[in-house]
Write a protein that holds these residues in place. Structure first.
Motif, short mmCIF file in Angstrom:
data_model
loop_
_atom_site.label_atom_id
_atom_site.label_comp_id
_atom_site.label_asym_id
_atom_site.label_seq_id
_atom_site.Cartn_x
_atom_site.Cartn_y
_atom_site.Cartn_z
N PRO A 11 1.24 -2.86 -13.72
CA PRO A 11 2.46 -3.67 -13.68
C PRO A 11 3.70 -2.76 -13.61
N ASP A 12 4.77 -3.28 -12.99
CA ASP A 12 5.98 -2.48 -12.77
C ASP A 12 6.61 -1.95 -14.05
N TRP A 13 6.49 -2.71 -15.15
CA TRP A 13 7.17 -2.30 -16.38
C TRP A 13 6.63 -1.00 -16.98
N CYS A 14 5.43 -0.58 -16.58
CA CYS A 14 4.79 0.60 -17.19
C CYS A 14 5.61 1.88 -17.03
N ALA A 15 6.20 2.06 -15.87
CA ALA A 15 6.92 3.31 -15.61
C ALA A 15 8.09 3.47 -16.58
N VAL A 16 8.90 2.43 -16.70
CA VAL A 16 10.05 2.47 -17.61
C VAL A 16 9.57 2.62 -19.05
N TRP A 17 8.53 1.89 -19.39
CA TRP A 17 7.98 1.93 -20.76
C TRP A 17 7.60 3.35 -21.13
N LEU A 18 6.90 4.05 -20.23
CA LEU A 18 6.44 5.40 -20.55
C LEU A 18 7.62 6.37 -20.70
N GLU A 19 8.63 6.20 -19.87
CA GLU A 19 9.80 7.09 -19.96
C GLU A 19 10.49 6.98 -21.32
N GLU A 20 10.35 5.82 -21.94
CA GLU A 20 11.02 5.61 -23.24
C GLU A 20 10.19 6.13 -24.41
N ARG A 21 8.97 6.54 -24.15
CA ARG A 21 8.11 7.01 -25.24
C ARG A 21 8.45 8.45 -25.60
N PRO A 22 8.28 8.81 -26.89
CA PRO A 22 8.40 10.22 -27.26
C PRO A 22 7.19 10.98 -26.72
N ALA A 23 7.41 12.17 -26.24
CA ALA A 23 6.32 12.98 -25.69
C ALA A 23 6.37 14.36 -26.32
N PRO A 24 5.32 15.11 -26.33
CA PRO A 24 3.94 14.72 -26.02
C PRO A 24 3.23 14.15 -27.25
N CYS A 25 1.97 13.77 -27.08
CA CYS A 25 1.15 13.22 -28.18
C CYS A 25 0.09 14.25 -28.53
N VAL A 26 0.23 14.87 -29.67
CA VAL A 26 -0.60 16.03 -29.99
C VAL A 26 -1.93 15.63 -30.64
N THR A 27 -1.90 14.71 -31.58
CA THR A 27 -3.14 14.35 -32.29
C THR A 27 -3.80 13.11 -31.65
N PRO A 28 -5.10 12.93 -31.93
CA PRO A 28 -5.76 11.71 -31.43
C PRO A 28 -5.06 10.45 -31.92
N GLN A 29 -4.54 10.49 -33.15
CA GLN A 29 -3.85 9.32 -33.71
C GLN A 29 -2.57 9.03 -32.93
N GLN A 30 -1.81 10.07 -32.62
CA GLN A 30 -0.58 9.87 -31.84
C GLN A 30 -0.90 9.31 -30.46
N ARG A 31 -1.97 9.80 -29.89
CA ARG A 31 -2.37 9.31 -28.55
C ARG A 31 -2.80 7.85 -28.62
N MET A 32 -3.58 7.54 -29.66
CA MET A 32 -4.04 6.15 -29.79
C MET A 32 -2.86 5.23 -30.10
N ARG A 33 -1.90 5.73 -30.86
CA ARG A 33 -0.71 4.92 -31.15
C ARG A 33 -0.03 4.50 -29.84
N LEU A 34 0.11 5.44 -28.93
CA LEU A 34 0.73 5.12 -27.63
C LEU A 34 -0.11 4.09 -26.87
N VAL A 35 -1.42 4.28 -26.89
CA VAL A 35 -2.30 3.40 -26.12
C VAL A 35 -2.30 1.99 -26.72
N VAL A 36 -2.32 1.89 -28.04
CA VAL A 36 -2.30 0.58 -28.68
C VAL A 36 -0.96 -0.12 -28.40
N GLU A 37 0.12 0.62 -28.44
CA GLU A 37 1.44 0.04 -28.09
C GLU A 37 1.44 -0.46 -26.65
N LEU A 38 0.80 0.30 -25.77
CA LEU A 38 0.72 -0.10 -24.37
C LEU A 38 -0.07 -1.41 -24.22
N ALA A 39 -1.19 -1.50 -24.95
CA ALA A 39 -2.00 -2.73 -24.92
C ALA A 39 -1.19 -3.90 -25.47
#
Lengths: 197, 197
Positions: A11-39
């Motif tokens: 969906p189109d909103w994904c690009a803007v959404w990702l730009e607003e996220r803090p980067a990078p995601c170092v731990t598995p928990q940080q990565r999963m946090r991003l993925v759960v927020e995306l879902a």
């Protein structure tokens, strides 16, 4: 002549959404946090099934690609979050083998354990590790079917050099599934319904 | 932002090739003959791996879609012949569920037994029957990996209302595999190589 190509898009909103996220995601928990927020965003916007994934550079924590379940909007049953994330990562790296095309090992983080199809796709992707949130039993709990894969599937992947970590932020991932069910989201391929039914 | 879409396409020659075929294909053998010829053409033209598939209207024998292994040319590891044929059929019918979108039951005919990924994808496709040529053991014989799927996979699919017929023109299908190996075709994801290797 029948059609000769198909396209799967986020969906189109994904690009803007990702730009607003803090980067990078170092731990598995940080990565999963991003993925759960995306879902969760996907469910809130009603742009598809309650499943998200992302491919990360396992060393730097950089997001290589995002994935969402876009089965309904694409009209394609293969369009699960893991398939989308892996394919977009391969597009990014211009290689069908993520273990060959990347400068560092790549990791797939998925809000729910892969179904039988995505389990199979992981074999061929070149991904080097997989991190999962919700279990297949959680997914079945809200009515989705997960298909037949070996009960000891993490061992099968480990034997192929693909490490699997389960239950990372499982409760948060399950929360997204429940929210989807509560708001009456489409349950396609429901558990217990024969494909011929 | 990483890319947000990907496309999988058949080689251009497919459209003309199909127009030149006699139609329709009524028996499983006639359908497999078309699919094996498609795989052979693909090998001769060196446009990809030695695997082809097609979706047929099981009643009329009309070709709904074609599929070829286009992993190398698309740069996408999911792009197996079965995935391409099923997705193009869903595009044709504008439904992610071929059992719902079609006026008659649809059948997948594949020159070689599905790998673990395509076995999983068949679950969700809505296809009602599968006809296979070469066995997984034949595919492994020329060096390809097939991944882990249940040994009794036809029974698993049958339990879901998807009938499987094996060994239809098996020797002809194996002939295409051998031709590919003899001409030095690319064996990606070779058997016995761990994904991490």
């Amino acid at each position: 002549m029948p059609r000769t190509q198909f396209t799967i898009a986020l969906p189109d909103w994904c690009a803007v959404w990702l730009e607003e996220r803090p980067a990078p995601c170092v731990t598995p928990q940080q990565r999963m946090r991003l993925v759960v927020e995306l879902a969760q965003r996907h469910v809130d916007r009603q742009t598809g099934g309650p499943f998200a994934a992302a491919v990360f550079d396992a060393t730097s924590g950089r997001v290589v690609s995002l994935g969402l379940n876009v089965v309904a909007r694409s009209g394609l049953s293969i369009a699960h979050a893991e398939i989308v994330a892996l394919s977009l990562a391969q597009g990014e790296l211009q290689s069908f083998d993520l273990s060959a095309g990347a400068s560092a090992p790549l990791q797939l983080v998925t809000s729910a354990e892969p179904c039988c199809q995505c389990y199979g796709a992981i074999h061929w992707s070149g991904i080097r590790s997989v991190v999962c949130g919700a279990r297949a039993s959680d997914v079945r709990q809200i009515g989705f079917d997960e298909g037949d894969k070996p009960l000891d599937w993490p061992d099968h992947l480990a034997a192929r050099g693909i490490a699997v970590q389960q239950d990372v932020l499982r409760e948060d991932a399950v929360g997204v599934l429940r929210r989807y069910a509560e708001q009456g989201g489409l349950i396609y391929n429901p558990a217990g319904r024969p494909a011929a039914g």
